[in-house]
Design a protein around this motif. Structure first.
Motif, mmCIF file in Angstrom:
data_model
loop_
_atom_site.group_PDB
_atom_site.id
_atom_site.type_symbol
_atom_site.label_atom_id
_atom_site.label_comp_id
_atom_site.label_asym_id
_atom_site.label_seq_id
_atom_site.Cartn_x
_atom_site.Cartn_y
_atom_site.Cartn_z
ATOM 1 N N VAL A 1 9.782 26.323 25.890
ATOM 2 C CA VAL A 1 10.645 27.405 26.358
ATOM 3 C C VAL A 1 9.920 28.217 27.431
ATOM 4 C CG1 VAL A 1 11.813 27.511 24.130
ATOM 5 C CG2 VAL A 1 9.879 29.025 24.581
ATOM 6 N N SER A 2 10.702 28.871 28.267
ATOM 7 C CA SER A 2 10.110 29.548 29.421
ATOM 8 C C SER A 2 9.525 30.919 29.108
ATOM 9 C CB SER A 2 11.157 29.690 30.530
ATOM 10 O OG SER A 2 12.283 30.416 30.050
ATOM 11 N N ASN A 3 10.197 31.699 28.245
ATOM 12 C CA ASN A 3 9.814 33.099 28.088
ATOM 13 C C ASN A 3 10.222 33.629 26.708
ATOM 14 O OD1 ASN A 3 12.644 33.646 28.225
ATOM 15 N ND2 ASN A 3 12.527 33.669 30.457
ATOM 16 N N PRO A 4 9.908 34.881 26.403
ATOM 17 C CA PRO A 4 10.244 35.427 25.080
ATOM 18 C C PRO A 4 11.727 35.377 24.734
ATOM 19 C CG PRO A 4 8.602 36.808 26.135
ATOM 20 C CD PRO A 4 9.036 35.812 27.170
ATOM 21 N N LEU A 5 12.606 35.519 25.722
ATOM 22 C CA LEU A 5 14.040 35.451 25.439
ATOM 23 C C LEU A 5 14.424 34.078 24.888
ATOM 24 C CD1 LEU A 5 16.943 36.473 25.515
ATOM 25 C CD2 LEU A 5 17.042 35.764 27.935
ATOM 26 N N ILE B 1 5.972 28.858 27.951
ATOM 27 C CA ILE B 1 5.350 28.736 29.267
ATOM 28 C C ILE B 1 4.729 30.053 29.727
ATOM 29 C CG2 ILE B 1 5.790 28.251 31.706
ATOM 30 C CD1 ILE B 1 8.062 26.368 30.783
ATOM 31 N N SER B 2 5.491 31.128 29.668
ATOM 32 C CA SER B 2 5.008 32.418 30.178
ATOM 33 C C SER B 2 3.844 32.936 29.332
ATOM 34 C CB SER B 2 6.137 33.448 30.165
ATOM 35 O OG SER B 2 7.166 33.066 31.049
ATOM 36 N N PRO B 3 2.866 33.579 29.966
ATOM 37 C CA PRO B 3 1.759 34.157 29.206
ATOM 38 C C PRO B 3 2.201 35.412 28.458
ATOM 39 C CG PRO B 3 1.566 34.733 31.532
ATOM 40 C CD PRO B 3 2.714 33.778 31.427
ATOM 41 N N VAL C 1 2.646 27.781 20.459
ATOM 42 C CA VAL C 1 1.547 27.351 21.329
ATOM 43 C C VAL C 1 1.798 27.841 22.751
ATOM 44 C CG1 VAL C 1 0.224 25.366 22.161
ATOM 45 C CG2 VAL C 1 1.290 25.296 19.889
ATOM 46 N N GLY C 2 0.776 28.370 23.406
ATOM 47 C CA GLY C 2 0.895 28.812 24.783
ATOM 48 C C GLY C 2 0.665 27.673 25.766
#
Length: 284
Positions: free
Chosen positions: A117-121, A142-144, A152-153
């Motif tokens: 997934v790309s981000n917290p949303l 994906i996003s830090p 997993v980051g």
């Protein structure tokens, strides 16, 4: 000058194209950072894809695994997709605008074992429905930034990939070699506006052949005339994808043995890649 690049799978195709273009400095992607676009060349993209693929392998991804990719347009989407193809896994590409309930249906239906997934949303949607998807083992963001335990980051996958490649340097080459043209490349779901979403399984071979037929203008109009491995739903989606690529001037495709592209069709795109089937050849 033309550079012939024969290949039989998409992973092999990209490796050979990247090798051909690695030294000339041309960008493959443009990525926006701090308000400005910077180029990502073929060599850099190839390296990042290889490392990420090794990281996925270290996390247990094997041929045939379903990996849901939920992200907006960004280089990491393409890198993750390329890495998935290298391992013979299947990209279950999901729109970032989907609701959690829609994601639940598609991930459960496809047997998704990993979600990127790309981000917290997007992460919040997947975490909400994760208990209802028994096959889901791993989630990558994906996003830090902060993330719940067990998620997993992206950077962790990269670190794993670098270590895994040192320890098992031949693993990825063996995975690429094991991929076959008839393998499923991606699973795509329709919007489901009139009911439950309809699923399309597109193979590597079917995708390439379908695009080549469309490019030739030799597209059959009845389902029974379609080549083996390409159904009517797949053909319709491929046609839409090709129309967009053709309009953007990003691709030119022909089918070997069926004649060259007509001059009037070829003229607008003199510098675009050309793909031939059944033995694929890409030229500059």
């Amino acid at each position: 000058m033309s550079i012939p690049v024969p290949f039989t799978t998409l992973a092999e195709m990209f490796d050979r194209i990247a090798g051909a273009y690695a030294a000339d400095g041309r960008p493959m992607l443009m990525a926006k950072s701090d308000g400005a676009y910077r180029p990502i060349g073929y060599e850099e993209f190839h390296e990042r894809s290889v490392v990420f693929a090794n990281g996925l392998a270290d996390l247990g991804v094997v041929r045939g695994d379903r990996i849901a990719l939920i992200s907006e347009n960004r280089p990491e989407w393409v890198i993750a997709d390329n890495a998935t193809i290298r391992l013979g896994a299947v990209n279950v590409s999901l729109y970032p605008t989907l609701t959690a309930k829609q994601i639940e249906f598609m991930m459960a239906d496809s047997g998704t074992s990993m979600a990127i997934v790309s981000n917290p949303l997007q992460l919040s949607k997947v975490l909400k429905i994760a208990p209802q998807v028994p096959t889901l083992r791993t989630i990558i963001m994906i996003s830090p930034g902060e993330r719940p335990a067990g998620v997993v980051g992206w950077d962790e996958v990269v670190a794993r990939g670098e270590r895994f490649r040192r320890e098992r340097p031949q693993h990825l080459n063996e995975s690429v070699a094991a991929v076959r043209p008839e393998d499923v490349l991606t699973i795509i779901y329709t919007s489901g506006t009139t009911g439950l979403p309809v699923v399309l399984l597109a193979s590597l071979q079917g995708t390439a052949v379908g695009l080549a037929l469309i490019a030739l203008g030799a597209a059959p109009v009845r389902a029974q005339e379609l080549p083996a491995g390409i159904d009517a739903a797949a053909y319709s989606l491929l046609a839409e994808a090709f129309d967009a690529s053709w309009a953007a001037g990003t691709v030119r495709i022909r089918l070997e043995g069926r004649g060259a592209i007509p001059a009037e069709a070829k003229a607008p795109f003199p510098d675009k890649p050309e793909v031939s089937l059944p033995r694929f050849v890409v030229t500059d």
